[in-house]
Design an enzyme around this catalytic site. Structure first.
Site, PDB file in Angstrom:
ATOM      1  N   HIS A 187      37.353  35.863  42.817  1.00  0.00           N
ATOM      2  CA  HIS A 187      36.744  37.082  43.377  1.00  0.00           C
ATOM      3  C   HIS A 187      35.268  37.215  42.996  1.00  0.00           C
ATOM      4  O   HIS A 187      34.481  37.805  43.744  1.00  0.00           O
ATOM      5  CB  HIS A 187      37.492  38.325  42.880  1.00  0.00           C
ATOM      6  CG  HIS A 187      38.926  38.372  43.336  1.00  0.00           C
ATOM      7  ND1 HIS A 187      39.862  39.189  42.763  1.00  0.00           N
ATOM      8  CD2 HIS A 187      39.575  37.691  44.327  1.00  0.00           C
ATOM      9  CE1 HIS A 187      41.035  39.019  43.362  1.00  0.00           C
ATOM     10  NE2 HIS A 187      40.889  38.119  44.307  1.00  0.00           N
ATOM     11  N   CYS A 196      47.823  36.654  40.341  1.00  0.00           N
ATOM     12  CA  CYS A 196      47.040  35.998  41.404  1.00  0.00           C
ATOM     13  C   CYS A 196      45.703  35.475  40.892  1.00  0.00           C
ATOM     14  O   CYS A 196      44.873  35.015  41.669  1.00  0.00           O
ATOM     15  CB  CYS A 196      46.826  36.954  42.573  1.00  0.00           C
ATOM     16  SG  CYS A 196      48.343  37.266  43.482  1.00  0.00           S
ATOM     17  N   PHE A 197      45.457  35.605  39.601  1.00  0.00           N
ATOM     18  CA  PHE A 197      44.330  34.941  38.954  1.00  0.00           C
ATOM     19  C   PHE A 197      42.971  35.297  39.565  1.00  0.00           C
ATOM     20  O   PHE A 197      42.075  34.450  39.652  1.00  0.00           O
ATOM     21  CB  PHE A 197      44.531  33.406  38.973  1.00  0.00           C
ATOM     22  CG  PHE A 197      45.968  33.020  38.739  1.00  0.00           C
ATOM     23  CD1 PHE A 197      46.572  33.278  37.519  1.00  0.00           C
ATOM     24  CD2 PHE A 197      46.741  32.476  39.755  1.00  0.00           C
ATOM     25  CE1 PHE A 197      47.907  32.967  37.310  1.00  0.00           C
ATOM     26  CE2 PHE A 197      48.072  32.167  39.556  1.00  0.00           C
ATOM     27  CZ  PHE A 197      48.662  32.414  38.328  1.00  0.00           C
ATOM     28  N   CYS A 198      42.812  36.546  39.992  1.00  0.00           N
ATOM     29  CA  CYS A 198      41.533  36.999  40.576  1.00  0.00           C
ATOM     30  C   CYS A 198      41.100  36.101  41.731  1.00  0.00           C
ATOM     31  O   CYS A 198      39.900  35.818  41.901  1.00  0.00           O
ATOM     32  CB  CYS A 198      40.430  37.072  39.525  1.00  0.00           C
ATOM     33  SG  CYS A 198      40.818  38.198  38.198  1.00  0.00           S
ATOM     34  N   ALA A 199      42.082  35.621  42.478  1.00  0.00           N
ATOM     35  CA  ALA A 199      41.772  34.790  43.648  1.00  0.00           C
ATOM     36  C   ALA A 199      42.817  35.121  44.706  1.00  0.00           C
ATOM     37  O   ALA A 199      43.574  34.252  45.149  1.00  0.00           O
ATOM     38  CB  ALA A 199      41.802  33.312  43.262  1.00  0.00           C
TER      39      ALA A 199
END
Ligand code: PMP
Length: 471
Positions: A144, A379-382
Site C-alpha cells: 500500500h 493481507c500484509f498491506c497489499a
C-alpha cells in the site's frame, strides 16, 4: 531454480552454490532464540519468521547504539563538543547510506533521512509535484505504501499481475508506452507477500530509454540484495534491515529537490525566515525539517555497513537455502496452497500460504501457541495483490467492505506469511514446516476463541503477554 544463478537487480550477477554452506546464519540478532511460553507449558526458543514485517537488531547495531548514547546530542545547531561529534556521526551515516544505495559520495544523488519507506514515498509524491491528470505507472504487486501516495496525487496506471503474482517486463513496458507519457514508474524491488523480484534490469532500462524516472520501493530488497544503482529514486527502511530504531531513507537526485517547497516546513530546513519570506537551505537539509532521529540514523548506517561487510553473496546464499526449504517444504504438505510463483522459483525467503479448511488467523495463532513460531497473517498491506493471489472477485470485495464497515473482520480473506531474516536457521524453518503439517492434519487439542472484531484467534485461557516485556 536449478543452476544456482542469482540475478540481482541493477545488473550485478553472481552465482551461488546451493547446499549446506548456505545454512550458516551470516549474522546474529539481539534476542535470537529467546524462550517463549507455549500452550503445553514448555518454553521454546522463538522462531522469528516475520522478518518481512520488521527485524530485530543486529548485535553490531545494538552495540553501536549503546556506545553512542553517552555522546548523544543535537545535530547541526550546537557548538558544543558533543553536538559537533553527533553532527559528524550523522553526516557520516548519511554517506554510509548513500554508499549502501550504490551512489558515490559527492555525486548527483543525495540521501534524505526520514522515518521509513512509507514516509520516503509520501515525501517523493509531494515533491514531484505531479498533477491529478499525470500518470504514475505502478503495479498490482505493490505494498500500500507504493500505491496509496500515488493515488492521492496522480492518475495511477496499475500493471496487472498474473494468477501466480508475477508480471512480465513487457507488461510494464506497454504501460510506459501509454499516453500521456508517465511522469514516474513506481515499482517494488521485491514483494513483501511472495518474495518475488520483478525483472528490474530490463524494466528500469526501458523506463530510462523513454525518459520516465523510476522509483524502486526497496523496503524488502534492501536486507537481501545489493540495491540497484540505475533507478532514479530508492526508498527503504532501517527496521527491515536489522536497525529497528525508526530511520529510513529516500535516495534520489539532488536536482529533484533543489526547487520548490519541502515536504515538511520548519526549523533546520531554512537559511532565513521573515514573517513574509523564507529562504530554504540546499537539499538534503531543506528536506529534513525538525530535529532528526540521530540514534536511528546511526543504527541504520551501522546496519548498512554491516550488511556490506558480511557481503550480499553470503546473504543471498543463506536466503536461497532458506527459500528453497521453506517454499518447497510448504508446497509438499497436504492441504497447503502456496501463493505466488512456483516453489522452486527464485524469490526472497518469504512464503505466503493457506491451509485449506483452516482459517489463516487460526493457523498463525496455533503456530505461535503450540510451536513458538512467529509468523504474520492477513493481507500484509497489499490488499489488491492478495485479492489477485486468492482469486477474489468483485462480489467478495463488496462483501468484505460491508463487513469491515460493520467492524467485523472475522471473515476477511487472507493468508499466512513466513519470512526469514539474516539469522534464521534451518531449524526455524523445519519447526514451521512441522507445525504447519500438524495443523493441516487436524484440529487443535484445546479450543481457540475467535475475536470477530479483529479476526484473530487465541487459545482459550492462555495468558496473553503483558506489558512491560519480560526482563
Ligand atoms: N514496501 C514494502 C514492499 C514493504 O514490505 C513495506 C513494509 N511492510 C513497506 C513498503 C512500508 O515500509 P515501512 O512500514 O517501513 O514504511
Amino acid at each position: 531454480m536449478s543452476d544456482g544463478a542469482l540475478r540481482t537487480p541493477g545488473g550485478r550477477h553472481g552465482t551461488v552454490a546451493a547446499g549446506e554452506s548456505g545454512w550458516a546464519a551470516p549474522a546474529r540478532l539481539v534476542g535470537d532464540g529467546l524462550p517463549v511460553p507455549c500452550l503445553d507449558g514448555v518454553d521454546r526458543p522463538y522462531a522469528a519468521l516475520d522478518s518481512a514485517a520488521s527485524t530485530g537488531a543486529m548485535t553490531a547495531v545494538a552495540d553501536r547504539v549503546a556506545r553512542f548514547l553517552p555522546w548523544y546530542s543535537s545535530v547541526h545547531r550546537g557548538a558544543g563538543y558533543l553536538s559537533q561529534l553527533a553532527t559528524a556521526g550523522y553526516e557520516h551515516a548519511r554517506r554510509e547510506i548513500l554508499g549502501f544505495a550504490g551512489r558515490p559520495d559527492g555525486g548527483a544523488d543525495i540521501a534524505i533521512l526520514c522515518r521509513n519507506t512509507t514516509e520516503a514515498i509520501n515525501h517523493l509524491a509531494y515533491r514531484l509535484a505531479v498533477e491529478p491528470g499525470d500518470v504514475v505507472v505502478t503495479t498490482a504487486v505493490e505494498h500500500h505504501a507504493n500505491l496509496l501516495p500515488w493515488g492521492r496525487v496522480a492518475t495511477r496506471h496499475v500493471v496487472a499481475c498474473e494468477a501466480d503474482g508475477t508480471f512480465s517486463a513487457d507488461a510494464v513496458v506497454a504501460a510506459l508506452d501509454g499516453r500521456p507519457r508517465p511522469r514516474l514508474l513506481a515499482i517494488t524491488g521485491a514483494s513483501n507477500v511472495t518474495g518475488w523480484m520483478p525483472p528490474l534490469v530490463p524494466i528500469v532500462a526501458a523506463a530510462r530509454e523513454r525518459g520516465v524516472p523510476v522509483l524502486v520501493d526497496a523496503a524488502q530488497l534492501a536486507p537481501h540484495r545489493p540495491l540497484p544503482a540505475e533507478p532514479d529514486f530508492l526508498a527503504f527502511s532501517g527496521h527491515k534491515m536489522y536497525a529497528p530504531f525508526g530511520a529510513g531513507a529516500l535516495v534520489g537526485p539532488r536536482a529533484a529537490f533543489a526547487a520548490g517547497e519541502p515536504f515538511l516546513a520548519g526549523g533546520n530546513a531554512v537559511d532565513l525566515v521573515t514573517l513574509d519570506d523564507v529562504i530554504w537551505k540546499a537539499p538534503p537539509d531543506r528536506e529534513e525539517a525538525g530535529s532528526p532521529n540521530v540514534v536511528g540514523v546511526l543504527a541504520f548506517a551501522t546496519a548498512a555497513a554491516e550488511l556490506r561487510r558480511i557481503g550480499f553473496d553470503a546473504v543471498a546464499r543463506h536466503d536461497l537455502a532458506l527459500a528453497r526449504r521453506l517454499r518447497t517444504g510448504l508446497a509438499a504438505i497436504d492441504g497447503v496452497r502456496l501463493l505466488g510463483p512456483a516453489p522452486e522459483a527464485e524469490t526472497l525467503p518469504i512464503a505466503t500460504f493457506v491451509v485449506e479448511g483452516v482459517p489463516y488467523a487460526l493457523v498463525a495463532a496455533r503456530l505461535s501457541a503450540e510451536h513458538g513460531v512467529g509468523v504474520r497473517h492477513g493481507c500484509f498491506c497489499a490488499h489488491p495483490y492478495l485479492a489477485r493471489l486468492l482469486g477474489l472477485g468483485a462480489a467478495d470485495l463488496r462483501r468484505m467492505a460491508a463487513d469491515v464497515r460493520r467492524g467485523d473482520h472475522s471473515a476477511f480473506p487472507g493468508a499466512v506469511r513466513a519470512s526469514c531474516g539474516i539469522s534464521a536457521t534451518r531449524a526455524d524453518v523445519d519447526r514451521l514446516l512441522a507445525g504447519v503439517a500438524a495443523i493441516a492434519a487436524g484440529p487443535p487439542e484445546a479450543p481457540y476463541v475467535l475475536d470477530r472484531r479483529t479476526g484473530d484467534w487465541w487459545p482459550a485461557g492462555f495468558a496473553r503477554p503483558a506489558a512491560p516485556a519480560p526482563g
